[in-house]
Design a protein around this motif. Structure first.
Motif, mmCIF file in Angstrom:
data_model
loop_
_atom_site.group_PDB
_atom_site.id
_atom_site.type_symbol
_atom_site.label_atom_id
_atom_site.label_comp_id
_atom_site.label_asym_id
_atom_site.label_seq_id
_atom_site.Cartn_x
_atom_site.Cartn_y
_atom_site.Cartn_z
ATOM 1 N N GLU A 111 0.852 -1.188 0.000
ATOM 2 C CA GLU A 111 0.000 0.000 0.000
ATOM 3 C C GLU A 111 0.891 1.241 0.000
ATOM 4 O O GLU A 111 1.993 1.204 0.527
ATOM 5 N N PRO A 112 0.429 2.363 -0.513
ATOM 6 C CA PRO A 112 -0.792 2.549 -1.293
ATOM 7 C C PRO A 112 -0.642 1.983 -2.703
ATOM 8 O O PRO A 112 0.372 2.159 -3.326
ATOM 9 N N LYS A 113 -1.685 1.298 -3.146
ATOM 10 C CA LYS A 113 -1.622 0.683 -4.470
ATOM 11 C C LYS A 113 -2.848 1.053 -5.280
ATOM 12 O O LYS A 113 -3.909 1.316 -4.722
ATOM 13 N N TYR A 114 -2.659 1.106 -6.571
ATOM 14 C CA TYR A 114 -3.733 1.513 -7.473
ATOM 15 C C TYR A 114 -3.857 0.494 -8.599
ATOM 16 O O TYR A 114 -2.883 -0.154 -8.961
ATOM 17 N N VAL A 115 -5.067 0.386 -9.124
ATOM 18 C CA VAL A 115 -5.300 -0.517 -10.243
ATOM 19 C C VAL A 115 -5.920 0.277 -11.378
ATOM 20 O O VAL A 115 -6.874 1.032 -11.165
ATOM 21 N N LEU A 116 -5.355 0.127 -12.563
ATOM 22 C CA LEU A 116 -5.902 0.774 -13.746
ATOM 23 C C LEU A 116 -6.354 -0.317 -14.700
ATOM 24 O O LEU A 116 -5.550 -1.147 -15.112
ATOM 25 N N ALA A 117 -7.649 -0.352 -15.001
ATOM 26 C CA ALA A 117 -8.167 -1.353 -15.936
ATOM 27 C C ALA A 117 -8.083 -0.764 -17.325
ATOM 28 O O ALA A 117 -8.744 0.221 -17.640
ATOM 29 N N MET A 118 -7.212 -1.360 -18.152
ATOM 30 C CA MET A 118 -6.976 -0.818 -19.485
ATOM 31 C C MET A 118 -7.711 -1.657 -20.524
ATOM 32 O O MET A 118 -7.488 -2.850 -20.623
ATOM 33 N N GLY A 119 -8.587 -1.024 -21.263
ATOM 34 C CA GLY A 119 -9.232 -1.698 -22.382
ATOM 35 C C GLY A 119 -10.547 -2.359 -22.010
ATOM 36 O O GLY A 119 -10.851 -2.629 -20.850
ATOM 37 N N ALA A 120 -11.306 -2.642 -23.048
ATOM 38 C CA ALA A 120 -12.659 -3.175 -22.863
ATOM 39 C C ALA A 120 -12.657 -4.496 -22.102
ATOM 40 O O ALA A 120 -13.538 -4.740 -21.272
ATOM 41 N N CYS A 121 -11.681 -5.354 -22.375
ATOM 42 C CA CYS A 121 -11.666 -6.679 -21.737
ATOM 43 C C CYS A 121 -11.484 -6.570 -20.233
ATOM 44 O O CYS A 121 -12.186 -7.218 -19.465
#
Lengths: 233, 614
Positions: A111-121
């Protein structure tokens, strides 16, 4: 953000500053100053995990290379180890087989951690949503901070996603324990790791599984009772 | 181009094979006389003997592709189809073996063609055909313990709605449908009836580790070394995505290597059966995502082969073929530059050569974006041509020759790119790398695959040609306008990493040579139609039958196996992925080398996960 903007944002409007000095002086509270410096440091040195899943990973590499150059965001240090990374870019289709390692990697990040969802899938399954081995969105398993749509998103779109993430970091305050839970007491709870059974099993859904099983067990009982009733007639 | 010619050739090849085999095996072999089909149906009991005879006496030494088809409702049997070719070129032969759906057992052909190994495992995993005599019949794309064999026609996925698109729930009213809301778990999951977690033990991965003797095993030798098992991947910077290898090391030397795949298995085959023929075109983009345009090419060739069996078919126009070859060859240069960059990445030149490659890639992508509208997922080919002509003007942020930065005349851009920029980039790669001491030391004599091994393991593309087999589909089984074009097949003899690298450099030079001819043809055909269909209707009428269409993709032979029942949707859609089948030989290449070499050997094969796992 330019120097002027930074000072203007930091400055407490109730305290007057001599005319002509506004671009050089900001009077502010200690808490606000600390937050600003803390977030300024964090937002400009996010280290992503070098972790490519599918097609989007190629655009992620293109973003890291010379034409788009994500080093401008302090993000050029791609780390292969989750222990050294701040940001997980889920770049591509998440399959049921792969979601197990992804959840483990997420749990291993500090932590601190972040998630980036890239793309439609990564956002919702994309064109492969109906596939039997495809998870319809990584947010079904780990919390996501930024969604970048596209198939694949262009490097420009990914850069925009980075800027949105920086904005999010700017909004986090040391004074508010809810926005900085990593300073709370004790470690945060890990996300339960899914199990590869007859299909992928989320341990958090064990109760639904039991309920469904009971429902199917109950249904034949009713049918049998009906048969018995008919036999008696 | 007439598509009829190869069909006739294939038929005569089948005839001559049949007359020879009938003599030898009497009733075990018969001709496949279904409408639209070709090849021989072999009695499963004699399959191994017939296959050996076909290989040794008829010379069909190369197993290009092996796949299963479920004929539910049309004979109710499972059929395994083996597409065989000669490495000396010429038309192919299709061997078939049928088995009932409930018993589903066939003899394994791994003893005849080791290249059948992974393909038979795939058929077991997805179609449930048990191969007797297979050395390691485990699931390959899904995990052990998964319920059912998903490609069977009666197997239904969690988000199942209907067998074929367009779905009634959405078409024609345009309703919104969220599959999650129709599932008790809100997820893409379905469990066997009555399944709970109580007392459930998942099938662990012990099988991988038990055989390899997990743990320390000190052996008496000159230098005492421990025998350990290491799992490389699926999250590992050198595996080019989500590939995994379980390696048994003695000290640092590889004793055993088991590839584990399926981490990006996106069910192309199953989704492809639900889609209409045209709807599959954008999915092919996402197979080998570096080479979306040449994937389009392969699928178009396969479906056009099938459509040629029908009456109302007009082959692609000449300009369409010219544009297709232009796109395919630009893709080849793009892929090889990036592949070399990644290989050097694996050798420790962290990112620098790749950065050089990506500069050129961006220039090519600018052109793709201008023509097709998308950088990577181009979805540009249609059955009978391409989707649109080249634009007159294009934008690019490129600075090709230090003059213009944004506005280009498209042909001018192409001329500068092909005549000056790309040759310069290839020369630069050559200058900086070919005699580089680090590269030569790490690559010469490492990961050797001999000529015989390469053919037996069905290796394709640069891996096969670096082993001294001058086999290139563009020459061996020509398609499109390649017979009219002048180019040489790049070939090297040693079969090591260095030769694979050299083959790639040579191939890029040959591609530039082709592109220069294409530039001339583009000028000559300017203004001619780019699509042969009437009224711009892309949706084809595909007659019943079966076709295996193949093209020479940058990574190797890309084949599409398509079966049609005469309807809107393919009955079976299978991709012969070069990345997948090239890996069959990975263990052979790696044995005896150090663990650091495994990474470079994998880099030299040039895999891409989207295509490997499909």
């Amino acid at each position: 953000m330019t120097n002027d903007d930074f000072l203007r944002e930091l400055h407490d409007p109730d305290i007057p500053v001599p005319e002509g000095m506004t671009s050089a002086i900001a009077v502010t509270s200690f808490g606000k100053l600390l937050n600003a410096i803390y977030n300024w440091g964090r937002r400009n040195s996010i280290w992503p995990m070098s972790f490519g899943l599918a097609c989007c990973a190629i655009e992620m590499i293109a973003t890291a290379s010379s034409r788009f150059d994500q080093a401008r965001f302090g993000m050029e240090v791609l780390r292969a180890s989750p222990r050294q990374a701040d940001l997980m870019i889920v770049s591509g289709t998440v399959t049921k087989k792969m979601v197990v390692p992804i959840v483990r990697l997420y749990n291993q990040m500090a932590e601190p951690k972040y998630v980036l969802a890239m793309g439609a899938c990564a956002i919702g399954g994309g064109p492969f949503k109906e596939g039997y081995n495809v998870v319809s969105g990584i947010d079904k398993y780990v919390p996501v901070d930024v969604y970048v749509p596209g198939c694949p998103p262009t490097p420009q779109a990914l850069l925009h996603g980075f800027m949105i993430l920086q904005k999010k970091i700017d909004g986090q305050s040391l004074g508010n324990p809810n926005s900085t839970p990593w300073y709370g007491r004790g470690p945060s709870d890990p996300v339960p790791v899914p199990i590869l059974g007859p299909d992928i099993i989320d341990p958090r859904q064990a109760h639904i599984l039991r309920r469904q099983a009971e429902a199917t067990q109950a249904a034949p009982d009713v049918a049998e009772a009906g048969d018995d009733a008919e036999a008696q007639v | 181009m007439t598509e009829q010619v190869p069909t006739v050739e294939t038929a005569s090849a089948t005839d001559s094979a049949l007359s020879l085999l009938e003599e030898k095996f009497k009733n075990a072999v018969r001709r496949d006389d279904r409408e639209g089909y070709d090849g021989l149906i072999v009695d499963p009991a004699k399959l191994v003997e017939v296959a050996a005879a076909v290989r040794d006496e008829l010379g069909y030494d190369y197993l290009a592709s092996a796949q299963a088809v479920d004929y539910l409702g049309a004979g109710d049997h499972l059929e395994m189809v083996y597409n065989l070719y000669r490495t000396t070129g010429g038309p192919g032969l299709a061997l078939r073996a049928q088995t009932p759906r409930d018993t589903a057992t066939l003899p394994s052909l791994v003893s005849v063609w080791p290249g059948a190994d992974f393909q038979e495992r795939e058929a077991w995993d997805l179609m449930g055909i048990r191969f007797e005599g297979h050395p390691n019949l485990q699931r390959i794309l899904m995990w052990e313990g998964f319920h059912g064999h998903p490609l069977r026609k009666d197997w239904k996925e969690a988000y199942y709605e209907q067998d074929q698109k367009p779905f009634d729930s959405r078409w024609p009213d345009g309703n919104v449908w969220r599959s999650e809301e129709h599932n008790a778990y809100g997820k893409n999951v379905v469990y066997p009836e009555g399944f709970t977690l109580d007392g459930y033990e998942p099938v662990a991965e012990d099988a991988f580790y038990d055989e390899a003797n997990l743990g320390v095993d000190i052996r008496p030798s000159d230098l005492d070394t421990d025998r350990i098992v290491v799992s490389l991947g699926p999250q590992h910077p050198s595996t080019h995505g989500v590939f995994r290898m379980i390696v048994t090391l003695n000290g640092e030397t590889i004793e055993r290597l088991q590839p584990v795949m399926g981490y990006l298995h996106r069910n192309h085959d199953k989704i492809g059966e639900r889609n209409t023929f045209l709807q599959n075109m954008p999915f092919t983009d996402r197979l080998d995502y570096f080479c979306s345009l040449s994937n389009n090419f392969g699928y178009a060739v396969a479906v056009e082969k099938l459509m040629a069996l029908g009456k109302r078919w007009e082959p692609p126009t000449y300009r369409a073929e010219v544009i297709r070859v232009l796109m395919a060859e630009l893709t080849r240069i793009l892929n090889h530059l990036v592949a070399i960059g990644f290989m050097l990445n694996d050798m420790g030149a962290y990112f620098t050569p790749l950065m050089y490659a990506i500069v050129e890639r961006e220039l090519i992508l600018d052109f793709f974006e201008a023509v097709t509208g998308s950088r990577m997922m181009c979805n540009y080919f249609r059955f009978g041509g391409v989707a649109m002509d080249l634009p007159a003007q294009m934008h690019s942020t490129a600075n090709l020759l230090n003059e213009r930065v944004r506005e280009f005349d498209t042909m001018q851009y192409l001329r500068e790119l092909i005549n000056e920029r790309l040759p310069r980039a290839i020369d630069q790669t050559d200058d900086l790398l070919t005699t580089n001491e680090i590269l030569t030391n790490r690559s010469i004599g490492v990961g050797v695959l001999t000529r015989e091994q390469a053919i037996a393991h069905s290796a394709a593309g640069p891996v096969l040609r670096a082993s001294g087999v001058p086999y290139d589909v563009r020459r061996a089984d020509p398609y499109s306008i390649y017979p009219d074009l002048e180019f040489d097949v790049a070939v090297r003899d040693h079969g090591d990493i260095y030769d694979r690298y050299l083959v790639r450099v040579d191939e890029m030079r040959e591609s530039v040579r082709i592109l220069k001819q294409v530039l001339r043809l583009l000028g000559e055909t300017e203004g001619q139609p780019f699509f042969s269909g009437r009224g711009g209707i892309y949706s084809p009428r595909v007659p019943a039958g079966e076709a295996y269409g193949r093209v020479e993709n940058p990574k190797g032979e890309l084949g599409f196996f398509v079966v049609s029942d005469g309807g809107q949707n393919p009955w079976r859609y299978h991709v012969r992925a070069p990345s997948f089948i090239n890996l069959t030989a990975l263990e052979t290449m790696c044995k005896g080398h150090k663990v650091a070499d495994v990474v470079t050997i994998l880099g030299s094969i040039d895999i891409v996960l989207g295509e490997l796992d499909r």
